[in-house]
Design a protein around this motif. Structure first.
Motif, PDB file in Angstrom:
ATOM      1  N   UNK A 143       0.833  -1.203   0.000  1.00  0.00           N
ATOM      2  CA  UNK A 143       0.000   0.000   0.000  1.00  0.00           C
ATOM      3  C   UNK A 143       0.862   1.245   0.000  1.00  0.00           C
ATOM      4  N   UNK A 144       1.941   1.190   0.815  1.00  0.00           N
ATOM      5  CA  UNK A 144       2.844   2.338   0.883  1.00  0.00           C
ATOM      6  C   UNK A 144       3.548   2.540  -0.442  1.00  0.00           C
ATOM      7  N   UNK A 145       3.980   1.421  -1.079  1.00  0.00           N
ATOM      8  CA  UNK A 145       4.693   1.519  -2.353  1.00  0.00           C
ATOM      9  C   UNK A 145       3.807   2.042  -3.454  1.00  0.00           C
ATOM     10  N   UNK A 146       2.511   1.750  -3.388  1.00  0.00           N
ATOM     11  CA  UNK A 146       1.589   2.174  -4.442  1.00  0.00           C
ATOM     12  C   UNK A 146       0.842   3.451  -4.089  1.00  0.00           C
ATOM     13  N   UNK A 147       1.233   4.106  -2.967  1.00  0.00           N
ATOM     14  CA  UNK A 147       0.593   5.360  -2.536  1.00  0.00           C
ATOM     15  C   UNK A 147      -0.901   5.174  -2.324  1.00  0.00           C
ATOM     16  N   UNK A 148      -1.276   4.084  -1.597  1.00  0.00           N
ATOM     17  CA  UNK A 148      -2.684   3.793  -1.383  1.00  0.00           C
ATOM     18  C   UNK A 148      -3.142   4.095   0.032  1.00  0.00           C
ATOM     19  N   UNK A 149      -2.329   4.801   0.826  1.00  0.00           N
ATOM     20  CA  UNK A 149      -2.698   5.008   2.221  1.00  0.00           C
ATOM     21  C   UNK A 149      -3.113   6.446   2.445  1.00  0.00           C
ATOM     22  N   UNK A 150      -4.092   6.640   3.320  1.00  0.00           N
ATOM     23  CA  UNK A 150      -4.485   7.964   3.784  1.00  0.00           C
ATOM     24  C   UNK A 150      -4.813   8.909   2.654  1.00  0.00           C
ATOM     25  N   UNK A 151      -4.208  10.106   2.735  1.00  0.00           N
ATOM     26  CA  UNK A 151      -4.436  11.143   1.730  1.00  0.00           C
ATOM     27  C   UNK A 151      -3.889  10.751   0.370  1.00  0.00           C
ATOM     28  N   UNK A 152      -2.860   9.839   0.400  1.00  0.00           N
ATOM     29  CA  UNK A 152      -2.276   9.412  -0.875  1.00  0.00           C
ATOM     30  C   UNK A 152      -3.305   8.694  -1.723  1.00  0.00           C
ATOM     31  N   UNK A 153      -4.225   7.948  -1.056  1.00  0.00           N
ATOM     32  CA  UNK A 153      -5.270   7.269  -1.820  1.00  0.00           C
ATOM     33  C   UNK A 153      -6.138   8.283  -2.556  1.00  0.00           C
ATOM     34  N   UNK A 154      -6.508   9.349  -1.860  1.00  0.00           N
ATOM     35  CA  UNK A 154      -7.327  10.381  -2.493  1.00  0.00           C
ATOM     36  C   UNK A 154      -6.571  11.039  -3.632  1.00  0.00           C
ATOM     37  N   UNK A 155      -5.266  11.280  -3.389  1.00  0.00           N
ATOM     38  CA  UNK A 155      -4.449  11.891  -4.428  1.00  0.00           C
ATOM     39  C   UNK A 155      -4.372  10.995  -5.651  1.00  0.00           C
ATOM     40  N   UNK A 156      -4.188   9.685  -5.395  1.00  0.00           N
ATOM     41  CA  UNK A 156      -4.117   8.744  -6.512  1.00  0.00           C
ATOM     42  C   UNK A 156      -5.444   8.707  -7.265  1.00  0.00           C
ATOM     43  N   UNK A 157      -6.538   8.714  -6.485  1.00  0.00           N
ATOM     44  CA  UNK A 157      -7.862   8.692  -7.102  1.00  0.00           C
ATOM     45  C   UNK A 157      -8.078   9.947  -7.944  1.00  0.00           C
ATOM     46  N   UNK A 158      -7.713  11.102  -7.382  1.00  0.00           N
ATOM     47  CA  UNK A 158      -7.870  12.355  -8.116  1.00  0.00           C
ATOM     48  C   UNK A 158      -7.008  12.362  -9.370  1.00  0.00           C
ATOM     49  N   UNK A 159      -5.796  11.812  -9.251  1.00  0.00           N
ATOM     50  CA  UNK A 159      -4.900  11.751 -10.408  1.00  0.00           C
ATOM     51  C   UNK A 159      -5.506  10.912 -11.517  1.00  0.00           C
ATOM     52  N   UNK A 161      -8.714  10.356 -12.052  1.00  0.00           N
ATOM     53  CA  UNK A 161      -9.835  11.104 -12.636  1.00  0.00           C
ATOM     54  C   UNK A 161      -9.324  12.170 -13.591  1.00  0.00           C
ATOM     55  N   UNK A 162      -8.257  12.850 -13.165  1.00  0.00           N
ATOM     56  CA  UNK A 162      -7.692  13.902 -14.013  1.00  0.00           C
ATOM     57  C   UNK A 162      -7.161  13.332 -15.321  1.00  0.00           C
ATOM     58  N   UNK A 163      -6.505  12.157 -15.217  1.00  0.00           N
ATOM     59  CA  UNK A 163      -5.991  11.537 -16.435  1.00  0.00           C
ATOM     60  C   UNK A 163      -7.127  11.157 -17.374  1.00  0.00           C
ATOM     61  N   UNK A 164      -8.203  10.614 -16.804  1.00  0.00           N
ATOM     62  CA  UNK A 164      -9.352  10.242 -17.634  1.00  0.00           C
ATOM     63  C   UNK A 164      -9.940  11.473 -18.320  1.00  0.00           C
ATOM     64  N   UNK A 165     -10.101  12.542 -17.554  1.00  0.00           N
ATOM     65  CA  UNK A 165     -10.650  13.776 -18.126  1.00  0.00           C
ATOM     66  C   UNK A 165      -9.742  14.329 -19.216  1.00  0.00           C
ATOM     67  N   UNK A 166      -8.431  14.257 -18.972  1.00  0.00           N
ATOM     68  CA  UNK A 166      -7.480  14.749 -19.977  1.00  0.00           C
ATOM     69  C   UNK A 166      -7.573  13.936 -21.261  1.00  0.00           C
ATOM     70  N   UNK A 167      -7.669  12.593 -21.082  1.00  0.00           N
ATOM     71  CA  UNK A 167      -7.782  11.768 -22.289  1.00  0.00           C
ATOM     72  C   UNK A 167      -9.062  12.078 -23.059  1.00  0.00           C
TER      73      UNK A 167
END
Length: 215
Positions: A143-159, A161-167
């Motif tokens: 989880x730590x290696x994939x940035x899936x903990x705490x706020x990092x999960x939200x950041x990853x999720x937002x990232x 979404x942003x990539x999908x919107x950009x595409x």
């Protein structure tokens, strides 16, 4: 109190032979003498009772010797029987002791088995706890290696979404650009077709005018 029981078979065999040698009816007196020996306590009591029986057909000297022989033989038979019973009792006691020891061994083995089972269960439980802790640690590392903990999960999720919107935006922009290019090409083609048509009309008009002049 009755005297100890003896091996009646051995003593009766000797007594019957002795009574036969004295020409005394063993069928009548044999059982009687055996009863006296079993009932009377002391040797004196036995001898007095025997003399009362044998005095009817034996003289005094012979009677006394026969009584002593009968009592001696009876005592020896009793001793042998007692020794035999003691040996049998000892054997029975030894067997009982062996059975008891075997039972104790079985109980002890059962207790050891129960204790071993409990130790095994404890080890398995401990191993299960260690395995769970290792799994949890591994999950935390992943989880730590994939940035899936705490706020990092939200950041990853937002990232994501942003990539999908950009595409999607890139696709729309590309489609708009392609449409614009197609529109320009179609416009150029229409202009070209219009010029070609006008050129054909001009040529047709000129041919018509030449024909009229020739007439």
């Amino acid at each position: 109190m009755a005297a100890p029981l003896t091996d009646a078979g051995e003593f009766e065999s000797w007594l019957n032979d002795r009574l036969d040698s004295l020409e005394v009816d063993r069928e009548v007196y044999g059982v009687y003498i055996l009863g006296i020996l079993q009932e009377e306590e002391s040797d004196e009591e036995k001898e007095d009772a025997l003399q009362g029986i044998l005095s009817a057909f034996l003289d005094e000297d012979t009677m006394e010797d026969v009584c002593k022989q009968i009592i001696k033989q009876w005592t020896e038979c009793c001793s042998r029987s007692a020794a035999k019973r003691d040996a049998e009792d000892a054997e029975v006691q030894a067997i009982a002791s062996m059975i008891e020891k075997q039972a104790q061994i079985v109980v002890k083995q059962k207790e050891v088995s129960e204790e071993s089972k409990k130790r095994k269960e404890a080890l398995l439980a401990q191993y299960a706890n260690v395995t769970d802790e290792e799994d949890e640690a591994e999950e935390e590392e992943q989880t730590s290696g994939n940035n899936f903990t705490g706020n990092d999960k939200s950041l990853f999720k937002n990232t994501n979404v942003e990539e999908v919107l950009n595409r999607q935006k890139q696709k729309r922009d590309q489609a708009r650009e392609d449409a614009q290019k197609k529109k320009e090409m179609d416009k150029m083609q229409r202009e070209k077709d219009k010029l070609a048509k006008q050129d054909r009309k001009e040529k047709e008009k000129k041919r018509t005018q030449k024909g009229e002049r020739k007439r």
